[in-house]
Design a protein around this motif. Structure first.
Motif, short mmCIF file in Angstrom:
data_model
loop_
_atom_site.label_atom_id
_atom_site.label_comp_id
_atom_site.label_asym_id
_atom_site.label_seq_id
_atom_site.Cartn_x
_atom_site.Cartn_y
_atom_site.Cartn_z
N UNK A 86 23.68 -18.32 -28.61
CA UNK A 86 22.94 -17.19 -28.05
C UNK A 86 23.67 -16.54 -26.90
N UNK A 87 24.36 -17.34 -26.06
CA UNK A 87 25.08 -16.78 -24.93
C UNK A 87 26.25 -15.93 -25.38
N UNK A 88 27.01 -16.41 -26.36
CA UNK A 88 28.15 -15.62 -26.86
C UNK A 88 27.69 -14.30 -27.46
N UNK A 89 26.65 -14.36 -28.28
CA UNK A 89 26.13 -13.12 -28.86
C UNK A 89 25.55 -12.20 -27.79
N UNK A 90 24.90 -12.79 -26.78
CA UNK A 90 24.33 -11.97 -25.72
C UNK A 90 25.39 -11.28 -24.89
N UNK A 91 26.46 -11.98 -24.55
CA UNK A 91 27.53 -11.36 -23.76
C UNK A 91 28.20 -10.24 -24.55
N UNK A 150 21.92 -10.91 -22.75
CA UNK A 150 22.25 -9.54 -23.15
C UNK A 150 21.81 -8.53 -22.10
N UNK A 151 20.59 -8.64 -21.62
CA UNK A 151 20.08 -7.67 -20.65
C UNK A 151 20.87 -7.72 -19.35
N UNK A 152 21.19 -8.92 -18.88
CA UNK A 152 21.96 -9.03 -17.64
C UNK A 152 23.39 -8.56 -17.82
N UNK A 153 24.00 -8.87 -18.97
CA UNK A 153 25.37 -8.42 -19.21
C UNK A 153 25.44 -6.89 -19.30
#
Length: 266
Positions: A86-91, A150-153
């Motif tokens: 999830x982190x990789x996709x979000x970034x 995603x939102x923070x990135x």
């Protein structure tokens, strides 16, 4: 006044002492005080077999129960897989949306539609699609991790100083080089903020998924101990989860300080 006293450097100002309530020691003392209060309440005030003493919980925790630590290992493994995915996709998604106004306009309605969905609401459809194996739990954790990152990135990318972007264009930096050397470093503090939020969510969601559709993991273990009327072992699992969450957050903070040594929040 002599010349010697005039040339003597002034002593450095004394560093203000950190207030006790803001120190790390005070936090540890507060936790210890709450544990003592828990133990005293179980011994003298609460007459219930469902409220064990702290010593009984710690004895169950350190007794080396193979079931508890096998369940714990399974939960952490699933959580880390879903968190990393999830982190990789979000970034990646956050950087793309932050850089492209077209993508931001196109995907914002869909993201705002999916983001508020509660985890218990998406588990049943995923069970129908993926079954109750690890794939479903990893997907649920990745789903919960994805949106805060995603939102923070995306916000971090949009907060890059336009003057710096114009300067990079003046020096004829390529778009890829500007993104790698300017946009991504500027967005990293926001990315780490999203990661810290998502890390706690990932642990919570993993346990919830195991409670709803699990045959292994710490969530299933907690439910089993509840039905077996063994509260000391149940609370031992809860304490282990709390300590794990604290340790994971500390490790992420340590990584943030090492990677963002140049960043000083105001």
């Amino acid at each position: 006044m002599t010349a010697q006293t005039m040339t003597e450097p002034a002593p450095p100002p004394a560093k203000p002492r950190r207030p006790l309530l803001q120190s790390r020691v005070s936090g540890v003392l507060l936790v210890l005080a709450l544990l003592v209060l828990w133990d005293l309440s179980a011994r003298f005030w609460v007459d219930s077999t469902s409220w064990p003493t702290v010593t009984a919980v710690l004895a169950a925790l350190f007794s080396g129960s193979a079931d508890l630590f096998a369940a714990f290992t399974s939960t952490i493994s699933l959580m880390l897989k879903g968190f990393v995915l999830g982190a990789l996709l979000g970034v990646a998604g956050g950087i793309a949306i932050g850089l492209s106004p077209f993508l931001r306009r196109a995907f914002t309605p869909l993201l705002e539609f999916l983001r508020p969905l509660p985890v218990p609401g998406i588990v049943p459809p995923l069970i129908l699609l993926l079954g109750i194996d690890d794939a479903m739990k990893i997907t649920v954790v990745a789903f919960s991790t994805f949106f805060p990152v995603l939102i923070n990135a995306a916000q971090g990318v949009r907060m890059v100083d336009p003057v710096l972007i114009d300067m990079a264009r003046t020096f004829r930096h390529s778009r890829l080089r500007s993104m790698w050397q300017l946009t991504l470093p500027a967005a990293l503090p926001y990315v780490f903020s999203g990661l810290r939020i998502s890390l706690a969510l990932a642990l919570i969601v993993t346990v919830v998924a195991e409670m709803i559709a699990g045959g292994t993991g710490i969530g299933y273990y907690l439910m089993t101990m509840q039905y077996a009327m063994q509260p000391d072992r149940m609370y031992a699992g809860v304490v282990l989860l709390a300590a794990t969450g604290y340790a994971l957050n500390w490790l992420l903070l340590l990584a943030e300080r090492r990677l963002l040594h140049w960043y000083s929040p105001g």
